[in-house]
Design an enzyme around this catalytic site. Structure first.
Site, mmCIF file in Angstrom:
data_model
loop_
_atom_site.group_PDB
_atom_site.id
_atom_site.type_symbol
_atom_site.label_atom_id
_atom_site.label_comp_id
_atom_site.label_asym_id
_atom_site.label_seq_id
_atom_site.Cartn_x
_atom_site.Cartn_y
_atom_site.Cartn_z
ATOM 1 N N SER A 282 0.818 -1.209 0.000
ATOM 2 C CA SER A 282 0.000 0.000 0.000
ATOM 3 C C SER A 282 0.853 1.261 0.000
ATOM 4 O O SER A 282 2.065 1.223 0.214
ATOM 5 C CB SER A 282 -0.923 0.016 1.219
ATOM 6 O OG SER A 282 -0.234 0.395 2.373
ATOM 7 N N GLY A 283 0.160 2.367 -0.224
ATOM 8 C CA GLY A 283 0.807 3.671 -0.180
ATOM 9 C C GLY A 283 0.734 4.311 1.186
ATOM 10 O O GLY A 283 1.115 5.478 1.354
ATOM 11 N N ASP A 284 0.245 3.571 2.181
ATOM 12 C CA ASP A 284 0.162 4.086 3.547
ATOM 13 C C ASP A 284 0.301 2.900 4.494
ATOM 14 O O ASP A 284 0.770 1.833 4.087
ATOM 15 C CB ASP A 284 -1.151 4.853 3.766
ATOM 16 C CG ASP A 284 -0.991 6.024 4.733
ATOM 17 O OD1 ASP A 284 -0.432 5.787 5.830
ATOM 18 O OD2 ASP A 284 -1.406 7.143 4.418
ATOM 19 N N ASP A 285 -0.092 3.058 5.745
ATOM 20 C CA ASP A 285 0.076 1.984 6.722
ATOM 21 C C ASP A 285 -0.695 0.729 6.282
ATOM 22 O O ASP A 285 -1.842 0.819 5.841
ATOM 23 C CB ASP A 285 -0.441 2.435 8.087
ATOM 24 C CG ASP A 285 0.251 3.708 8.572
ATOM 25 O OD1 ASP A 285 1.486 3.783 8.464
ATOM 26 O OD2 ASP A 285 -0.456 4.624 9.041
#
Length: 503
Positions: A282-285
């Protein structure tokens, strides 16, 4: 319609003659009863229907098996409600009509909606209680790229505003509120958020409301999300909020590593949650544990607690494998994470908070992390700047205590730890044991950076900062930092074997 049923005797039964049967059955009536039972068990069933040309057409039935918290008594296909899986026809009305129709069975064993192979373009639709959404392995739900297909909802009460904009938020693609016994599963079918449409609008500042998530269930109880693949979500992927008794299992989540806010799984003000066997890029957590934002979260006062995360694999170069916060103003407690694997990820388990958040993060237990190519292994931040608005209480200080890490192996690491509490409000009760960290060739000269923290360590290499050399009895440290031995309620929930037939 003329219907005939043809029974084909299985070759195994043809091996027997009348004399052979007498060896197995002394009573003729009992013999025939058992023979018929065998035949019915292993027959092939063909249903012949007459088409408009008067020709007989065979319909074959395929059996689907899966595991679930509840099996259903009734089934239907989205095609029964006019759904067309050509990737072009909009099916929002078909999905909502199907759910609304099947809701009549909520008190009669529940119902499941089957989505067969195909590409099913749809906007947001809402689920019902005692309901299963089942995706065939070659089925894809395609999120419509039309803002009109997503109703605008009020901001969450524990947030006070949207995440992307001050106003409300677009309803999630698959949505539900005030539900009980809801299952979203399949044979690894796909939900495709077609997120680039939304990411461009977000980066261009063209959104008046917060982007939709792929799955959001609110104020609900007994939830299962399993054996599906989620790709390219507009924003967060899975968001259970104000809910309890949740299982997320065997889910694959994939988004570009530079896509904005594409968090994987975000339990938010939830109790009794089990996340296991998930693979996330993913592009985040990959997993972000939340419970509300600043004064709104404090006022709403609903913590996330009794959370299990196990056998998680994560790739997220700009975020954490597991993040606690930063929106944690309802509190986070009793989090148990184990068998966590991360590659090319910014940090392992990160705590994010700030002045104004209030509440607490306490009793966090992590063991068995395997990490490779990390910026930080340990990262705690007390100066996370984002606030809902300017009305947060500067005297609302978060309590961070009882944070336990043990049995960790990390390789190719730039910096072992960056632990930054809050001046006058130190993070206390940090425990790290049995951690072996191999530094990258071009690692930071300072391998640990610590301020406003207190804790103890045992068997940690490289040597931690002095603020983590507190005294602790040998008895308590024997065997490493604490990890609870009691069994949480959600771990007692077993999935049943379910099957049904669809043509």
């Amino acid at each position: 319609m003329n219907i005939s049923i043809t029974f084909h005797m299985h070759p195994f039964i043809q091996l027997f003659d009348s004399n052979s049967f007498s060896l197995f059955f002394s009573d003729t009536k009992e013999a025939m009863k058992n023979i018929l039972s065998c035949i019915v068990t292993i027959i092939t069933l063909s249903v012949l229907t007459t088409n408009a040309q008067g020709r007989k057409v065979s319909q074959s039935y395929e059996t689907y098996e899966y595991t679930a918290i509840t099996c259903r008594s009734h089934s239907a296909s989205i095609t029964d409600f006019g759904g067309v899986g050509d990737g072009k026809t909009l099916n929002t009305k078909a999905f909502q009509s199907a759910v609304d129709h099947l809701s009549q069975y909520s008190s009669d064993g529940g119902a499941q909606l089957f989505v067969p192979a195909g590409k099913w373009l749809t906007g947001s639709f809402s689920l019902t209680s005692h309901f299963t959404l089942f995706l065939h392995k070659d089925a894809t739900l395609l999120a419509a790229q039309d803002l009109e297909e997503y109703p605008v909802l009020k901001a969450l009460p524990s947030y006070g505003r949207g995440r992307d904009a001050a106003g409300g938020r677009f309803a999630s693609l698959v949505f539900g509120t005030n539900l009980s016994d809801v299952i979203i599963t399949g044979n690894n079918g796909t939900i495709d958020g077609q997120g680039s449409f939304w990411w461009q609008k977000f980066h261009g500042g063209k959104l008046k409301y917060t982007r939709p998530y792929l799955i959001e269930l609110m104020f609900s109880d007994t939830i299962q999300i399993s054996n599906i693949t989620l790709i390219d979500s507009p924003s967060w992927n899975i968001h259970p909020v104000y809910s309890s008794n949740i299982i997320v299992k065997g889910v694959t989540i994939i988004a570009p590593v530079k896509s904005p806010n594409t968090d994987g799984i975000n339990p938010d003000s939830c109790t009794n949650t089990r996340i296991e066997d998930c693979y996330i890029i993913s592009g985040d957590d990959c997993v972000a544990v939340k419970s509300g934002w600043d004064e709104y979260g404090i006022s709403f006062g609903m913590p996330t607690k009794h959370l299990i995360i196990r056998r998680l694999t994560c790739i997220s170069p700009y975020s954490a494998a597991i993040a606690l916060g930063s929106e944690m103003s309802g509190g986070i407690e009793d989090v148990r994470a184990e068998e966590i694997t991360a590659y090319q990820t910014e940090s392992g388990v990160r705590i994010k908070t700030a002045v104004g958040r209030g509440a607490f993060v306490r009793n966090v237990y992590v063991r068995g992390m395997r990490l490779h190519t990390m910026k930080w292994v340990f990262w705690m931040t007390g100066n996370y700047k984002a606030h809902a608005d300017s009305h947060y209480d500067p005297h609302a200080l978060p309590e961070i205590t009882g944070i336990n890490y043990r049995d960790i192996v990390a390789e190719n690491v730039s910096m072992a730890g960056r632990l930054e509490g809050i001046s006058g409000d130190p993070f206390k009760g940090i425990c790290i044991s049995n951690a072996t960290i191999s530094m990258a060739v071009k690692h930071k000269k300072v391998m640990w950076m610590c301020s406003d923290v207190e804790g103890v360590t045992s068997g940690v290499d490289p040597k931690p900062c002095d603020l983590l050399d507190g005294k602790q009895s040998e008895k308590k440290m024997d065997g490493g930092c604490e990890f609870p031995s009691d069994v949480l309620e959600i771990d007692n929930v077993e999935l049943k074997s379910c099957s049904y037939q669809m043509n």
